[in-house]
Design a protein around this motif. Structure first.
Motif, PDB file in Angstrom:
ATOM      1  N   LYS A 143       0.835  -0.998   0.052  1.00 15.04           N
ATOM      2  CA  LYS A 143       0.006   0.029   0.066  1.00 15.04           C
ATOM      3  C   LYS A 143       0.738   1.104   0.149  1.00 15.04           C
ATOM      4  O   LYS A 143       0.675   2.181  -0.867  1.00 15.04           O
ATOM      5  N   LEU A 144       1.993   1.300   0.904  1.00 14.07           N
ATOM      6  CA  LEU A 144       2.756   2.466   0.891  1.00 14.07           C
ATOM      7  C   LEU A 144       3.619   2.545  -0.424  1.00 14.07           C
ATOM      8  O   LEU A 144       3.713   3.925  -0.960  1.00 14.07           O
ATOM      9  N   GLN A 165       2.585   1.928  -3.448  1.00 10.58           N
ATOM     10  CA  GLN A 165       1.700   2.166  -4.206  1.00 10.58           C
ATOM     11  C   GLN A 165       1.359   3.777  -4.299  1.00 10.58           C
ATOM     12  O   GLN A 165       1.409   4.557  -5.144  1.00 10.58           O
ATOM     13  N   GLN A 166       1.394   4.292  -2.901  1.00 11.84           N
ATOM     14  CA  GLN A 166       1.101   5.452  -2.614  1.00 11.84           C
ATOM     15  C   GLN A 166       2.476   6.466  -2.835  1.00 11.84           C
ATOM     16  O   GLN A 166       2.310   7.613  -3.557  1.00 11.84           O
ATOM     17  N   LEU A 167       3.566   5.874  -2.616  1.00 16.16           N
ATOM     18  CA  LEU A 167       4.816   6.639  -3.093  1.00 16.16           C
ATOM     19  C   LEU A 167       5.008   6.978  -4.648  1.00 16.16           C
ATOM     20  O   LEU A 167       5.435   7.812  -5.051  1.00 16.16           O
ATOM     21  N   GLN A 190       2.738   5.826  -6.922  1.00 15.82           N
ATOM     22  CA  GLN A 190       1.499   5.831  -7.846  1.00 15.82           C
ATOM     23  C   GLN A 190       1.324   4.847  -8.958  1.00 15.82           C
ATOM     24  O   GLN A 190       0.698   4.763  -9.921  1.00 15.82           O
ATOM     25  N   THR A 247      -0.343   0.487  -9.528  1.00 21.52           N
ATOM     26  CA  THR A 247      -1.609  -0.343  -9.272  1.00 21.52           C
ATOM     27  C   THR A 247      -0.947  -1.372  -8.267  1.00 21.52           C
ATOM     28  O   THR A 247       0.278  -1.693  -8.190  1.00 21.52           O
ATOM     29  N   THR A 266       3.219  -2.679  -8.266  1.00 19.41           N
ATOM     30  CA  THR A 266       3.701  -2.625  -7.014  1.00 19.41           C
ATOM     31  C   THR A 266       4.345  -4.006  -6.845  1.00 19.41           C
ATOM     32  O   THR A 266       5.576  -4.302  -6.443  1.00 19.41           O
TER      33      THR A 266
END
Length: 424
Positions: free
Chosen positions: A352-353, A355-357, A359, A361, A365
């Motif tokens: 999840k992290l 993905q956030q860093l 951007q 899917t 990732t």
């Protein structure tokens, strides 16, 4: 380097020679009033006895012990204050900044010791609200006896628990919190007098220092915990050795490595390498670091590769001296830091992290993580159970989103990111 105590002319100090010096020195006389044993029976004794330096020292010792206690056990100190003042309750009310009406009460009353909420409606009625910090007052400083008896605060909160005479001080700490120290006696006891105030006035500065000390120590523990967790998540093991080369601390990553006993272990309290040649090199580095520490020179950092019985890639080990200051003397002083890294270790950061860093899917990732762990695109596709063409499509999308052009560059930016510091 000479001892810090020697520098301050305490070199000849011997506790055995001074054990009785403070025992019978009165600070001032105090009328001892026995606390209530129940709601109906109150002793009215007025026997005068001195409050000695030894008694005051015992109370302040309990204060500072509470400040250093990770579990913050303030009740023994409150009990000592209650006994000294002949009170039925001694309480510490904690109010966080920005929440003047909220709080937590830590109380001591003989066998009764408790931690409870300090309700908003009670706090709003309290006559001690808004007092200047560090000032000792009693109810009679603020209200007449008739006003106190008629007050909602007394009738709804204090009367049933036999809190008629109240001595109070608010202590403001450096983080913006307000701690309210409250000591009470039942109506049948005498009111707090000038000697009681003198005792409280001497005590309040120590309460303030102890609370600030607690905040600093608690903050330090939090920071150390965060640093330790960060190094563990980066797969860096840290082992701390004392001035004799004995292990005194290790983080979670180092503990896991040492428990494997795959090339490195702790034997007799000392860090050792399994193979003789590796161990000679490791012990030489540790001895050099210890000599550097004793000489108080510049910190040195050296490294060694340590072989593993399992045949996996060697441990990368760095040994660094920890320079002391004049206050870090005595037993088990941190003197050497040993850093261990699994050069073949596989990391598993938070998807999840990541993905956030970046951007990406979830599928992109997962592929990037496998590539960062050293797999080829074909191997990563097999591990993820996806077609090679699908993996290629994901990789093109990853390149586009991250702005890189080569797989090796992707691995570099991924490994250098903070994604590895996130919780799984």
């Amino acid at each position: 380097m000479g001892s810090a105590f020697a520098k301050k002319d305490f070199a000849d100090y011997d506790a055995r020679n001074t054990a009785g010096i403070l025992k019978d020195v009165p600070l001032f006389m105090h009328s001892t009033i026995a606390p209530a044993t129940d709601k109906k029976t109150v002793s009215m004794g007025q026997d005068c006895e001195p409050i000695s330096a030894e008694q005051f020292s015992r109370i302040t010792s309990l204060l500072y012990e509470a400040a250093l206690d990770p579990k913050s056990c303030w009740q023994p100190c409150l009990e000592a204050i209650r006994d000294q003042l002949g009170a039925n309750y001694a309480s510490l009310i904690v109010r966080p900044p920005g929440h003047a009406e909220l709080g937590l009460i830590v109380s001591s009353a003989g066998e009764y010791r408790d931690v409870a909420d300090y309700p908003t409606e009670i706090a709003a009625m309290c006559p001690f609200r808004g007092m200047p910090a560090d000032r000792v007052v009693t109810v009679t400083d603020l209200l007449s006896e008739a006003e106190w008896r008629a007050s909602t605060y007394y009738n709804d909160f204090c009367k049933d628990i036999q809190c008629f005479h109240v001595m109070a001080a608010d202590v403001a700490t450096k983080d913006g919190c307000t701690y309210a120290l409250r000591v009470t006696r039942p109506e049948m006891s005498s009111n707090f007098d000038a000697q009681d105030r003198a005792f409280m006035n001497m005590l309040v500065p120590h309460v303030k220092r102890a609370l600030n000390l607690h905040l600093s120590v608690h903050q330090d523990r939090k920071m150390i915990s965060l640093y330790s967790r960060a190094t563990a998540q980066l797969m860096v093991g840290v082992v701390i050795l004392d001035q004799n080369g004995m292990v005194i601390e290790s983080n979670a990553a180092a503990t896991s490595i040492l428990e494997m006993q795959d090339g490195l272990k702790v034997s007799g309290g000392m860090l050792e390498a399994t193979y003789a040649n590796d161990n000679r090199k490791l012990q030489r580095l540790i001895r050099d670091a210890l000599m550097q520490t004793r000489a108080s020179c510049l910190s040195i950092t050296e490294g060694v590769s340590v072989s593993r019985q399992s045949g996996q890639l060697n441990w990368g080990v760095v040994v660094q001296s920890v320079l002391p200051d004049e206050w870090t003397e005595g037993k088990q002083r941190p003197s050497v830091a040993v850093f261990v890294r699994d050069m073949d270790g596989k990391a598993n950061p938070s998807i999840k992290l990541a993905q956030q860093l970046f951007q990406l899917t979830p599928a992109e990732t997962s592929l990037a993580i496998q590539l960062a762990n050293g797999l080829s695109l074909e191997e990563a596709a097999e591990v993820l159970n996806i077609r090679l063409n699908t993996a290629r499509a994901h990789l093109r999308s990853i390149f586009s989103k991250t702005g890189v052009r080569r797989q090796t560059e992707l691995v570099r930016i991924f490994l250098n990111s903070v994604a590895w510091l996130g919780n799984k």
